[in-house]
Write a protein that holds these residues in place. Structure first.
Motif, PDB file in Angstrom:
ATOM      1  N   UNK A 216       0.807  -1.218   0.000  1.00  0.00           N
ATOM      2  CA  UNK A 216       0.000   0.000   0.000  1.00  0.00           C
ATOM      3  C   UNK A 216       0.839   1.267   0.000  1.00  0.00           C
ATOM      4  N   UNK A 217       2.012   1.216   0.617  1.00  0.00           N
ATOM      5  CA  UNK A 217       2.789   2.456   0.670  1.00  0.00           C
ATOM      6  C   UNK A 217       3.431   2.749  -0.686  1.00  0.00           C
ATOM      7  N   UNK A 218       3.874   1.714  -1.393  1.00  0.00           N
ATOM      8  CA  UNK A 218       4.421   1.930  -2.736  1.00  0.00           C
ATOM      9  C   UNK A 218       3.319   2.462  -3.659  1.00  0.00           C
ATOM     10  N   UNK A 220       0.658   4.154  -2.868  1.00  0.00           N
ATOM     11  CA  UNK A 220       0.326   5.536  -2.581  1.00  0.00           C
ATOM     12  C   UNK A 220       1.371   6.457  -3.198  1.00  0.00           C
ATOM     13  N   UNK A 221       2.637   6.052  -3.093  1.00  0.00           N
ATOM     14  CA  UNK A 221       3.688   6.930  -3.586  1.00  0.00           C
ATOM     15  C   UNK A 221       3.583   7.155  -5.090  1.00  0.00           C
ATOM     16  N   UNK A 244      -6.346   7.536   0.877  1.00  0.00           N
ATOM     17  CA  UNK A 244      -5.503   7.303   2.048  1.00  0.00           C
ATOM     18  C   UNK A 244      -5.883   8.213   3.214  1.00  0.00           C
ATOM     19  N   UNK A 255      -7.080  -2.596   5.718  1.00  0.00           N
ATOM     20  CA  UNK A 255      -5.805  -2.757   5.022  1.00  0.00           C
ATOM     21  C   UNK A 255      -4.811  -1.703   5.485  1.00  0.00           C
ATOM     22  N   UNK A 256      -5.267  -0.464   5.529  1.00  0.00           N
ATOM     23  CA  UNK A 256      -4.361   0.622   5.893  1.00  0.00           C
ATOM     24  C   UNK A 256      -3.876   0.479   7.329  1.00  0.00           C
ATOM     25  N   UNK A 259      -0.888  -2.117   7.979  1.00  0.00           N
ATOM     26  CA  UNK A 259       0.481  -1.923   7.501  1.00  0.00           C
ATOM     27  C   UNK A 259       1.390  -1.544   8.668  1.00  0.00           C
ATOM     28  N   UNK A 260       2.475  -2.307   8.884  1.00  0.00           N
ATOM     29  CA  UNK A 260       3.373  -1.936   9.974  1.00  0.00           C
ATOM     30  C   UNK A 260       4.107  -0.635   9.657  1.00  0.00           C
ATOM     31  N   UNK A 261       4.193   0.237  10.626  1.00  0.00           N
ATOM     32  CA  UNK A 261       4.810   1.549  10.425  1.00  0.00           C
ATOM     33  C   UNK A 261       6.228   1.537  10.994  1.00  0.00           C
ATOM     34  N   UNK A 262       7.203   1.967  10.192  1.00  0.00           N
ATOM     35  CA  UNK A 262       8.578   1.961  10.692  1.00  0.00           C
ATOM     36  C   UNK A 262       8.845   3.117  11.646  1.00  0.00           C
TER      37      UNK A 262
ATOM     38  N   UNK B 189      -1.121  -8.571   3.899  1.00  0.00           N
ATOM     39  CA  UNK B 189      -0.921  -7.590   4.956  1.00  0.00           C
ATOM     40  C   UNK B 189      -1.896  -7.749   6.122  1.00  0.00           C
ATOM     41  N   UNK B 190      -3.149  -8.122   5.866  1.00  0.00           N
ATOM     42  CA  UNK B 190      -4.072  -8.278   7.002  1.00  0.00           C
ATOM     43  C   UNK B 190      -3.713  -9.522   7.817  1.00  0.00           C
ATOM     44  N   UNK B 217      11.412  -2.832   7.648  1.00  0.00           N
ATOM     45  CA  UNK B 217      11.624  -2.001   8.833  1.00  0.00           C
ATOM     46  C   UNK B 217      10.347  -1.819   9.634  1.00  0.00           C
ATOM     47  N   UNK B 218       9.201  -1.889   8.965  1.00  0.00           N
ATOM     48  CA  UNK B 218       7.932  -1.743   9.669  1.00  0.00           C
ATOM     49  C   UNK B 218       7.704  -2.890  10.637  1.00  0.00           C
ATOM     50  N   UNK B 221       9.951  -2.540  13.605  1.00  0.00           N
ATOM     51  CA  UNK B 221       9.530  -1.487  14.524  1.00  0.00           C
ATOM     52  C   UNK B 221       8.373  -1.957  15.396  1.00  0.00           C
ATOM     53  N   UNK B 222       7.506  -2.809  14.834  1.00  0.00           N
ATOM     54  CA  UNK B 222       6.350  -3.290  15.592  1.00  0.00           C
ATOM     55  C   UNK B 222       6.772  -4.166  16.766  1.00  0.00           C
ATOM     56  N   UNK B 245      15.331   4.372  14.830  1.00  0.00           N
ATOM     57  CA  UNK B 245      14.307   5.084  14.074  1.00  0.00           C
ATOM     58  C   UNK B 245      14.294   6.589  14.338  1.00  0.00           C
ATOM     59  N   UNK B 261       8.637   4.357   1.043  1.00  0.00           N
ATOM     60  CA  UNK B 261       7.485   5.242   1.117  1.00  0.00           C
ATOM     61  C   UNK B 261       6.725   4.908   2.404  1.00  0.00           C
ATOM     62  N   UNK B 262       6.214   5.920   3.079  1.00  0.00           N
ATOM     63  CA  UNK B 262       5.586   5.645   4.377  1.00  0.00           C
ATOM     64  C   UNK B 262       4.150   6.110   4.429  1.00  0.00           C
ATOM     65  N   UNK B 263       3.330   5.305   5.084  1.00  0.00           N
ATOM     66  CA  UNK B 263       1.914   5.649   5.173  1.00  0.00           C
ATOM     67  C   UNK B 263       1.617   6.618   6.305  1.00  0.00           C
TER      68      UNK B 263
END
Lengths: 340, 345
Positions: A216-218, A220-221, A244, A255-256, A259-262, B189-190, B217-218, B221-222, B245, B261-263
């Motif tokens: 999803x992040x790719x 969106x970009x 988004x 889904x959003x 997504x694990x966030x770094x 992902x889910x 990396x996500x 981090x979790x 981080x 890219x980050x959400x």
């Protein structure tokens, strides 16, 4: 709003499931089951979804690598849904595909020159200074050394191979490029290089992309608009920013949030939606709204009536009985009418 | 350093002689881990992260690999221990979750039988007792109707269910150390989110030490308390999650963060990739292995090309392997890297 390069209406692809000696058909995998969208000139349409949602089949349908079971595909005003292979040939110049796996999509026995030059030979295209020169120009364009014309794919790294694949699609100056998971087989640092390359090429050559990916992040970009698929249906289609920022379909929300966030700061505070179970089999999808088995908002109506994909805000289409972040009733149709 | 860590790896080297030369997959790696804590190992393909995990389990023993250094697990040294002894520890003391459960489970045996087998290797119990225990485990990892699912074969499970069964198999003997090598890479992902939650809960309940190996990396981090970033067989940065981080100091870590890219942030106009590609482990670049790809190499005044930098403590256990001084690195991060990562349209 620019015109549609490709439009798809009610597209279906059912793969028959056969059994026994006589290959009796006992069912069908409804990989793509009635989807409609359009791709506008110069834009990037992202298609996301989990495995089995039909995103790859969609890509193969619009490039006409396979023939649809139903529905219509119109490319530049021509209906290509059931065109014969012979008639499709000139179209192949205009629609090209980038594949996921740069290891299996390049013939290991052919040199880079032969691989990237193949489209010229197949299409019988005459180039001004010969095929070799044309190929070397394209190699330089995608950031490869033109001197490597005579090398074989195994001499290149994964990222470089993906560049070869991209060079091949660019050879005949296509109008539409369908990229199926173009970066998912690559290392993180290489992914970014290829994403940037795709964007640069789009600006330089005025390309239109359909990017199919699960990340999803790719998506969106890279995308201008994004379609979210679930079990053969589009459940939400909107501008990248709207989708988004204010996703309306519960599945998109889930889904959003999955997504694990770094980042370590937000790890406790983030609100999570956890879906139960797996995606149901497309062989036997749930009736009506296909998401109702995993949806926390599902009610009786979701099991009986299939929600149509309707425009709830400008350019934001959703197929859900109980959408989130939806504008108050009344103003949406007026807005939609104004732009039409 | 405190006296004794539960897992203490010191100067581990795993080299493979090949026809083309010596492949130094792991070259002088040290880290430690306590019970109940999670270490994330991050790196790209060929960085040596998977070889490290197989090395801890002793799975390179008896092969061609040349292994040196020390691996202390709960007071026992494993590099010099006999193969039989390490084998007796596997499953009971340490266990592994692999990336692809379809290829790491036996297709001819039912899922339940495979868990029972793992249990009976270390416990002298009857089949009935083991079966009951296996069903309990399947229930624990969230497989619905475990009695019925016990007799299913791996191909009858979905990807997420197989990974759950794999985790049940790894945990059946209540190991103290659990190594998960890309446990969610093959999942949607889910489903990935479900499995990460499960691993977090189980680790807390079992109080095991967990090593999670991934390129994402996500995911790191979790789950992680500490993070080790590997490049070309060596640790190049090692610290807490916040160190990596929020105040990363190695140019490679900056590069990884800029590549994603980050959400959770406004989208940036362009990604900031690292140039070039990961090194071949046969011809590791001279000096700092990262120098051909490093944007700051010119600022090392030639040291990057000629000298291998040491892994030096920057502050409070945050270790960095870089020729730039701490002040230089911090200044670069604050003024040149961080603003670009957060730049908005």
């Amino acid at each position: 709003m620019s015109e549609a390069l490709l439009s798809v209406d009610g597209l279906q692809k059912h793969f028959p499931v056969t059994k026994g000696l006589l290959k009796r058909q006992v069912g069908a995998v409804k990989a793509v089951d009635g989807i409609s969208f359009e791709v506008r000139k110069g834009e990037t349409l992202g298609v996301v979804g989990e495995s089995g949602c039909g995103k790859t089949t969609t890509g193969r349908l619009i490039t006409r690598l396979i023939e649809p079971t139903g529905g219509k595909i119109v490319f530049e005003g021509r209906d290509i849904s059931h065109m014969s292979q012979g008639k499709l040939r000139p179209l192949r110049r205009d629609v090209q595909m980038i594949f996921q796996d740069p290891y299996s999509s390049l013939n290991p026995r052919h040199t880079v020159g032969a691989i990237v030059g193949a489209p010229f030979r197949i299409q019988g295209v005459q180039t001004e200074h010969g095929v070799k020169r044309a190929v070397q120009d394209i190699l330089a364009l995608v950031g490869l050394n033109p001197e490597h014309y005579n090398r074989y794919p195994h001499e290149f790294s994964g990222g470089q191979r993906q560049r070869i694949g991209i060079a091949r699609t660019l050879a005949l100056k296509p109008k539409l490029i369908v990229a199926d998971e173009p970066v998912s087989a690559l290392d993180v640092s290489i992914q970014a290089q290829v994403v940037n390359l795709l964007e640069d090429l789009q600006n330089e050559l005025d390309l239109t992309y359909v990017v199919i990916a699960h990340d999803l992040s790719v998506v969106r970009h890279i995308s201008d608009r994004v379609a979210v698929m679930y079990l053969g249906k589009i459940v939400e289609l909107a501008d990248q920013k709207d989708l988004y920022k204010s996703p309306m379909h519960p599945y998109t929300n889930a889904l959003l949030s999955a997504v694990p966030i770094p980042d370590v700061k937000g790890r406790q505070g983030r609100e999570r939606i956890r879906l139960q179970g797996d995606v149901p089999s497309p062989l036997n999808p749930p009736p009506a709204c296909r998401f109702h088995t995993r949806c926390w908002k599902a009610q009786e109506i979701c099991k009986q009536v299939e929600p149509p994909l309707v425009e709830l805000a400008t350019g934001h289409e959703v197929a859900c009985h109980f959408p989130e972040n939806a504008p108050a009733k009344g103003d949406a149709p007026a807005e939609a009418g104004a732009t039409a | 350093m405190t006296d004794e860590h539960f897992l203490d790896v010191k100067d581990l080297r795993i080299h493979f002689p090949t026809d083309d030369g010596l492949v130094k997959s792991v070259d002088g790696l040290s880290f430690h881990l306590e019970r109940g804590k999670t270490l994330g190992i991050v790196g790209e393909s060929g960085s040596g992260k998977s070889v490290t995990s197989l090395g801890i389990l002793g799975l390179h023993k008896g092969g061609h690999a040349k292994i040196s250094g020390e691996i202390w697990l709960d007071g026992e040294e494993l590099v010099s221990a006999s193969l039989d002894h390490v084998r007796s520890l596997r499953g009971k003391k340490m266990a592994m979750i692999f990336q692809d459960p379809l290829s790491s489970m036996h297709p001819y045996y039912s899922v339940g039988d495979q868990i029972v087998e793992a249990y009976r290797v270390h416990n002298k119990v009857t089949k009935q007792v083991a079966r009951k225990h296996a069903i309990d485990m399947l229930d624990r990892v969230g497989i619905p109707q475990p009695e019925r699912r016990f007799d299913s074969y791996p191909h009858e499970f979905s990807g997420g269910m197989r990974q759950r069964a794999m985790i049940a198999m790894a945990l059946v003997n209540n190991p103290d150390l659990l190594i998960a090598d890309e446990p969610t890479t093959a999942l949607d992902v889910t489903v990935q989110a479900q499995i990460l939650d499960l691993m977090r809960d189980l680790q807390r309940d079992f109080n095991a030490a967990l090593i999670i190996i991934t390129h994402d990396l996500g995911v790191v981090a979790e789950l992680s308390d500490d993070i080790l970033v590997m490049y070309g067989g060596k640790a190049i940065e090692y610290g807490t999650g916040a160190d990596i981080f929020e105040r990363p100091e190695h140019p490679y870590t900056w590069g990884l963060l800029g590549s994603m890219p980050r959400l959770d942030r406004e989208p940036t106009e362009r990604l900031l990739p690292i140039k070039g590609s990961p090194p071949s482990l046969i011809n590791v670049p001279s000096g700092c292995a990262f120098h051909p790809r490093c944007a700051f190499e010119p600022r090392t005044h030639g040291k990057g090309k000629s000298e291998v930098p040491e892994l030096i403590e920057s502050e409070g256990g945050h270790l960095v392997r870089c020729h730039l001084t701490r002040d230089e690195r911090r200044a670069i991060w604050e003024t040149e890297i961080k603003p670009n990562l957060e730049a908005t349209l």
